[in-house]
Design a protein around this motif. Structure first.
Motif, PDB file in Angstrom:
ATOM      1  N   GLY A 252      43.017  49.528  38.863  1.00  0.00           N
ATOM      2  CA  GLY A 252      43.697  50.355  39.860  1.00  0.00           C
ATOM      3  C   GLY A 252      43.123  50.271  41.259  1.00  0.00           C
ATOM      4  O   GLY A 252      43.297  51.211  42.057  1.00  0.00           O
ATOM      5  N   HIS A 253      42.457  49.168  41.596  1.00  0.00           N
ATOM      6  CA  HIS A 253      41.889  48.998  42.930  1.00  0.00           C
ATOM      7  C   HIS A 253      42.648  47.920  43.697  1.00  0.00           C
ATOM      8  O   HIS A 253      43.438  47.158  43.128  1.00  0.00           O
ATOM      9  CB  HIS A 253      40.402  48.623  42.821  1.00  0.00           C
ATOM     10  CG  HIS A 253      39.596  49.599  42.026  1.00  0.00           C
ATOM     11  ND1 HIS A 253      39.473  50.921  42.391  1.00  0.00           N
ATOM     12  CD2 HIS A 253      38.894  49.452  40.873  1.00  0.00           C
ATOM     13  CE1 HIS A 253      38.713  51.551  41.501  1.00  0.00           C
ATOM     14  NE2 HIS A 253      38.360  50.690  40.564  1.00  0.00           N
ATOM     15  N   LYS A 254      42.408  47.855  45.003  1.00  0.00           N
ATOM     16  CA  LYS A 254      43.029  46.843  45.861  1.00  0.00           C
ATOM     17  C   LYS A 254      41.996  45.769  46.184  1.00  0.00           C
ATOM     18  O   LYS A 254      40.861  46.093  46.533  1.00  0.00           O
ATOM     19  CB  LYS A 254      43.548  47.471  47.156  1.00  0.00           C
ATOM     20  CG  LYS A 254      44.614  48.528  46.953  1.00  0.00           C
ATOM     21  CD  LYS A 254      45.267  48.946  48.255  1.00  0.00           C
ATOM     22  CE  LYS A 254      44.296  49.624  49.204  1.00  0.00           C
ATOM     23  NZ  LYS A 254      44.977  50.116  50.435  1.00  0.00           N
ATOM     24  N   ALA A 255      42.395  44.507  46.088  1.00  0.00           N
ATOM     25  CA  ALA A 255      41.432  43.430  46.324  1.00  0.00           C
ATOM     26  C   ALA A 255      42.066  42.276  47.080  1.00  0.00           C
ATOM     27  O   ALA A 255      43.275  42.023  46.973  1.00  0.00           O
ATOM     28  CB  ALA A 255      40.854  42.919  45.007  1.00  0.00           C
ATOM     29  N   LEU A 256      41.228  41.583  47.841  1.00  0.00           N
ATOM     30  CA  LEU A 256      41.646  40.411  48.601  1.00  0.00           C
ATOM     31  C   LEU A 256      40.441  39.511  48.803  1.00  0.00           C
ATOM     32  O   LEU A 256      39.329  39.994  49.013  1.00  0.00           O
ATOM     33  CB  LEU A 256      42.208  40.819  49.962  1.00  0.00           C
ATOM     34  CG  LEU A 256      42.633  39.690  50.913  1.00  0.00           C
ATOM     35  CD1 LEU A 256      43.827  38.924  50.342  1.00  0.00           C
ATOM     36  CD2 LEU A 256      42.983  40.242  52.299  1.00  0.00           C
ATOM     37  N   THR A 257      40.672  38.211  48.722  1.00  0.00           N
ATOM     38  CA  THR A 257      39.624  37.241  49.012  1.00  0.00           C
ATOM     39  C   THR A 257      39.966  36.481  50.290  1.00  0.00           C
ATOM     40  O   THR A 257      41.081  35.970  50.438  1.00  0.00           O
ATOM     41  CB  THR A 257      39.447  36.242  47.853  1.00  0.00           C
ATOM     42  OG1 THR A 257      38.886  36.932  46.731  1.00  0.00           O
ATOM     43  CG2 THR A 257      38.524  35.099  48.241  1.00  0.00           C
ATOM     44  N   CYS A 258      39.006  36.429  51.207  1.00  0.00           N
ATOM     45  CA  CYS A 258      39.137  35.704  52.468  1.00  0.00           C
ATOM     46  C   CYS A 258      37.983  34.710  52.528  1.00  0.00           C
ATOM     47  O   CYS A 258      36.825  35.113  52.387  1.00  0.00           O
ATOM     48  CB  CYS A 258      39.048  36.630  53.674  1.00  0.00           C
ATOM     49  SG  CYS A 258      39.792  38.247  53.464  1.00  0.00           S
ATOM     50  N   CYS A 259      38.278  33.457  52.770  1.00  0.00           N
ATOM     51  CA  CYS A 259      37.234  32.440  52.779  1.00  0.00           C
ATOM     52  C   CYS A 259      37.265  31.616  54.061  1.00  0.00           C
ATOM     53  O   CYS A 259      38.336  31.326  54.607  1.00  0.00           O
ATOM     54  CB  CYS A 259      37.383  31.489  51.596  1.00  0.00           C
ATOM     55  SG  CYS A 259      36.934  32.198  50.004  1.00  0.00           S
TER      56      CYS A 259
END
Length: 289
Positions: A252-259
């Motif tokens: 139930g969390h929000k996630a994003l990967t930026c590289c």
């Protein structure tokens, strides 16, 4: 209500969680995740205030404020296994009562943004560009151990990916999971690259690097580069984004990967001095998160 046994949720004598050594009150709702413990200081130097600094093994944490917003920056170390530890323990800190070992009735939703480095697989993506993961394909198999895997995954893209690259089932089943679209639109600008990220279970063989040990499928990277579906292509390799996106969705969390791209596999180029320039990505994310 289930009481989580001591063997499943290990709490240290000081009341902190086992690996991260954090107390529940030391965790902010917004968490920046970095792989390198040395990168924690690069992020935290932008904070206006610092309320705590905690370190154990590769897990280093600073919680403070940036332009008045409370944030935590945490180093996870390298790889999918460390993401399993980090996300699970962050969720426990947020949503388990350590006194009763039971889930809290009111759940906190964390915003988890990974700032990492990666290798581009498309020839037009330049070293130094920022790549944001719209979808992550996990070669690691981690999400396959959790109930609800199929409900949060993009099964159509998964099947098409396996078909196009002639996937070898001996490697284990890959999974496709979307990063949070709200975060993607909030942080990624029009001048940044969006697409599919491959999360590998290792740095060498799983990413097609051949030193002395020969590869089972020397053509796999070429097939991955050629993959395209619904207007998306694979842009880059890294080692954490799929587990981060998948576990976050399950919990139930929000996630994003930026590289930031530090190598182009097609151009055979790499920037080993990237640590002096990754601060640009840090500033962009801190200002937009």
């Amino acid at each position: 209500m289930r009481t989580i046994p001591a063997s499943e949720l290990i709490i240290n004598d000081d009341g902190s969680i086992f690996h991260l050594h954090l107390l529940p009150e030391q965790l902010a709702d917004t968490v920046i995740l970095v792989g390198d413990p040395g990168r924690v200081a690069l992020v935290a130097e932008h904070f206006d205030t610092k309320e705590c600094e905690v370190a154990n093994r590769e897990f280093k944490t600073v919680t403070g404020t940036y332009k008045g917003k409370r944030m935590t920056v945490l180093s996870t170390g390298i790889g999918i296994g460390n993401i399993d530890i980090s996300v699970t323990e962050l969720d426990a800190l947020a949503n388990v009562d350590f006194a009763t070992r039971q889930e809290k009735a009111h759940k906190r939703q964390l915003t988890l943004v990974r700032l990492g480095t990666s290798g581009a697989i498309q020839p037009d993506i330049k070293v130094g560009e920022f790549v944001f993961s719209r979808t992550s394909v996990g070669f690691d198999g981690l999400l396959n151990y959790y109930k609800g895997r199929n409900e949060i995954c993009d099964l159509e893209t998964e099947a098409e990916f396996k078909r196009q690259v002639k996937w070898n089932d001996q490697i284990g089943n890959p999974y496709c999971v979307d990063n949070n679209p709200e975060l993607l639109n909030q942080i990624a600008g029009d001048d940044m690259v969006r697409g599919i990220t491959i999360a590998c279970g290792g740095f060498y063989g799983p990413q097609g690097r051949e030193l002395r040990a020969p590869l089972a499928d020397p053509e796999l990277n070429q097939k991955i580069e050629a993959f395209e579906y619904n207007g998306l292509r694979v842009n880059n390799f890294e080692m954490e984004s799929s587990a981060l996106a998948g576990l976050s969705l399950l919990l139930g969390h929000k996630a994003l990967t930026c590289c930031m791209v530090i190598a182009n596999r097609r151009a055979l180029s790499a920037n080993t001095g990237y640590k002096s320039t990754i601060d640009n990505l840090i500033k962009v994310v801190l200002d937009r998160i």
